[in-house]
Design a protein around this motif. Structure first.
Motif, PDB file in Angstrom:
ATOM      1  N   ILE A 156       6.050  13.315  32.304  1.00 47.47           N
ATOM      2  CA  ILE A 156       5.643  12.960  33.404  1.00 47.47           C
ATOM      3  C   ILE A 156       5.115  13.950  34.538  1.00 47.47           C
ATOM      4  O   ILE A 156       5.121  13.840  35.651  1.00 47.47           O
ATOM      5  N   GLY A 157       5.117  15.302  34.119  1.00 53.72           N
ATOM      6  CA  GLY A 157       4.682  16.422  34.689  1.00 53.72           C
ATOM      7  C   GLY A 157       5.812  16.915  36.008  1.00 53.72           C
ATOM      8  O   GLY A 157       6.908  16.471  36.152  1.00 53.72           O
ATOM      9  N   THR A 158       5.225  18.261  36.373  1.00 53.38           N
ATOM     10  CA  THR A 158       6.169  18.685  37.460  1.00 53.38           C
ATOM     11  C   THR A 158       5.377  18.995  38.401  1.00 53.38           C
ATOM     12  O   THR A 158       4.790  20.138  38.970  1.00 53.38           O
ATOM     13  N   LEU A 186      -3.246   5.106  35.354  1.00 58.84           N
ATOM     14  CA  LEU A 186      -2.660   3.778  36.039  1.00 58.84           C
ATOM     15  C   LEU A 186      -3.188   3.867  37.736  1.00 58.84           C
ATOM     16  O   LEU A 186      -2.954   2.788  38.181  1.00 58.84           O
ATOM     17  N   ASP A 187      -3.193   4.967  38.386  1.00 64.16           N
ATOM     18  CA  ASP A 187      -3.643   5.179  39.444  1.00 64.16           C
ATOM     19  C   ASP A 187      -5.220   4.461  39.859  1.00 64.16           C
ATOM     20  O   ASP A 187      -5.189   3.616  40.696  1.00 64.16           O
ATOM     21  N   VAL A 188      -6.013   4.942  38.983  1.00 65.35           N
ATOM     22  CA  VAL A 188      -7.528   4.343  38.878  1.00 65.35           C
ATOM     23  C   VAL A 188      -7.531   2.986  38.781  1.00 65.35           C
ATOM     24  O   VAL A 188      -7.963   2.010  39.339  1.00 65.35           O
ATOM     25  N   ALA A 189      -6.681   2.642  37.881  1.00 70.50           N
ATOM     26  CA  ALA A 189      -6.784   0.903  37.391  1.00 70.50           C
ATOM     27  C   ALA A 189      -6.120   0.116  38.641  1.00 70.50           C
ATOM     28  O   ALA A 189      -6.509  -0.872  38.856  1.00 70.50           O
ATOM     29  N   LEU A 272       7.152   7.178  35.037  1.00 66.99           N
ATOM     30  CA  LEU A 272       5.915   6.849  35.766  1.00 66.99           C
ATOM     31  C   LEU A 272       6.133   5.954  36.963  1.00 66.99           C
ATOM     32  O   LEU A 272       5.398   5.000  36.757  1.00 66.99           O
ATOM     33  N   THR A 273       6.855   6.040  37.973  1.00 68.54           N
ATOM     34  CA  THR A 273       7.179   5.262  39.007  1.00 68.54           C
ATOM     35  C   THR A 273       6.234   5.227  39.949  1.00 68.54           C
ATOM     36  O   THR A 273       5.145   6.186  39.985  1.00 68.54           O
ATOM     37  N   SER A 278       2.415   8.455  43.120  1.00 67.11           N
ATOM     38  CA  SER A 278       1.936   8.856  44.128  1.00 67.11           C
ATOM     39  C   SER A 278       2.225  10.336  44.724  1.00 67.11           C
ATOM     40  O   SER A 278       1.081  10.904  45.307  1.00 67.11           O
ATOM     41  N   LYS A 279       3.202  11.095  44.424  1.00 67.68           N
ATOM     42  CA  LYS A 279       3.674  12.378  44.650  1.00 67.68           C
ATOM     43  C   LYS A 279       2.630  13.258  43.939  1.00 67.68           C
ATOM     44  O   LYS A 279       2.173  14.189  44.222  1.00 67.68           O
ATOM     45  N   PHE A 280       2.467  13.071  42.510  1.00 60.29           N
ATOM     46  CA  PHE A 280       1.712  13.673  41.691  1.00 60.29           C
ATOM     47  C   PHE A 280       0.289  13.732  41.999  1.00 60.29           C
ATOM     48  O   PHE A 280      -0.448  14.782  42.069  1.00 60.29           O
TER      49      PHE A 280
END
Ligand SMILES: NC(=O)c1ccc[n+]([C@@H]2O[C@H](COP(=O)([O-])OP(=O)(O)OC[C@H]3O[C@@H](n4cnc5c(N)ncnc54)[C@H](OP(=O)(O)O)[C@@H]3O)[C@@H](O)[C@H]2O)c1
Length: 298
Positions: A156-158, A186-189, A272-273, A278-280
């Protein structure tokens, strides 16, 4: 990685794939998996535009080239403007490296793996998404995007240290690119329901992706890549296996889905909420903005 057993698509015979007149762009199509896909799709009749640093397919029918150093966001922006987005049926992102043992930084102040393997994709995809495929002669199927990475592996990254300025380890840096690419799907979809956006996890494939970590041509690299060559499929085999998925209508109702090396649907990584994504994404955009490039999501 967990299979998503709630749905399936029907495999078609790859030798019967007719891709005549399909317009394809492969960002990272000059080497490894991207190159194998570009050659295979062109062989089946597609017109393929590849973007990378070194063109290795001069004279291959159906393959054209744009040269770019995609470690730079300014270059990614330039490429976005050059791509014939309006007429494309299919865009595939395969550009990538592995983080080096010591942190490397681009001239724009971005950790190199993050820039090459993730952020340029964010720039290009968000720039072309609003116009992708809108002028195609055959618009019976929605325009498609495939992002090749390592989705479904639980990364999920930092976002608090995306540019690894506070602390650096090669694997952690690379994991940020893995997480970023899955979230990009997920974001672009979500933001572009007109498109069909998917993530591909090819598993282990013998390519040059590990050169930056292991040292190009080093004994370590030769030993590891030889072992991978013995145990894992070659890029050409993976390309053949996955090609039917790229064009099957059977996945149209599942934008945002990810697929394993066999093309089977897998579940996205836990954690991946919407808030995390949104934050990433906001952190990613801020990093790209340092290079003077704005990423605008509709
Ligand atoms: N191979 C595996 O085992 C494996 C496993 C899981 C996931 N993946 C993912 O699959 C994707 C493709 O990897 P691959 O194995 O095919 O790697 P690869 O053989 O190293 O190919 C990488 C591609 O990225 C391009 N590239 C690298 N640096 C660039 C730069 N600065 N500017 C423009 N283009 C650049 C290369 O172009 P040039 O050669 O022209 O520089 C090449 O076309 C990556 O996202 C990777 O993370 C691979």
């Amino acid at each position: 990685m967990q299979r998503d057993t709630r749905w399936n698509w029907r495999q078609t015979d790859v030798t019967r794939l007719d891709l005549k007149d399909k317009q394809v762009a492969i960002v990272g199509g000059t080497g490894g998996i991207g190159r194998a896909l570009s050659r295979f799709l062109a062989e089946r009749g597609a017109n393929v535009l590849v973007i990378g640093q070194i063109f290795r397919d001069m004279g291959v029918s159906g393959v054209k080239f744009i040269q770019a150093d995609l470690s730079l966001m300014q270059e990614a922006q330039r490429v976005s403007a050059l791509l014939p987005a309006e007429t494309l049926d299919l865009v595939i992102f395969t550009t990538g490296i592995f983080a080096a043992p010591q942190r490397q930084e681009t001239a724009e102040g971005i950790e190199r793996d993050l820039a090459v393997s993730y952020l340029n994709r964010l720039v290009i995809l968000n720039a072309i998404a609003p116009k992708l495929g809108i002028q195609r002669t055959d618009d019976s199927t929605p325009p498609r995007v495939f992002i090749v990475g390592y989705p479904g592996a639980g990364q999920i990254g930092t976002p608090d240290d995306l540019n690894t300025e506070k602390s650096y380890k090669a694997m952690s840096a690379h994991r940020n690119t893995v997480a970023g690419n899955e979230m990009l799907v997920l974001d672009v979809a979500k933001h572009y329901p007109r498109l069909r956006v998917f993530g591909l996890n090819p598993g282990l494939i013998k390519t040059h992706i590990r050169d930056n970590l292991l040292g190009k041509g080093s004994w370590k690299s030769r030993v590891i890549e030889s072992l991978i060559g013995l145990l894992a499929p070659a890029a050409d085999d993976y390309a053949q296996r996955i090609a039917p998925l790229l064009v099957t209508p059977g996945i149209d109702g599942h934008s945002g889905s990810m697929f394993n090396s066999k093309g089977q649907a897998i579940l996205p990584s836990q954690g991946l909420t919407l808030d995390h994504i949104s934050k990433f994404m906001a952190t990613s955009r801020a990093l790209v903005a340092r290079a003077g490039v704005a990423v605008v999501t509709s």
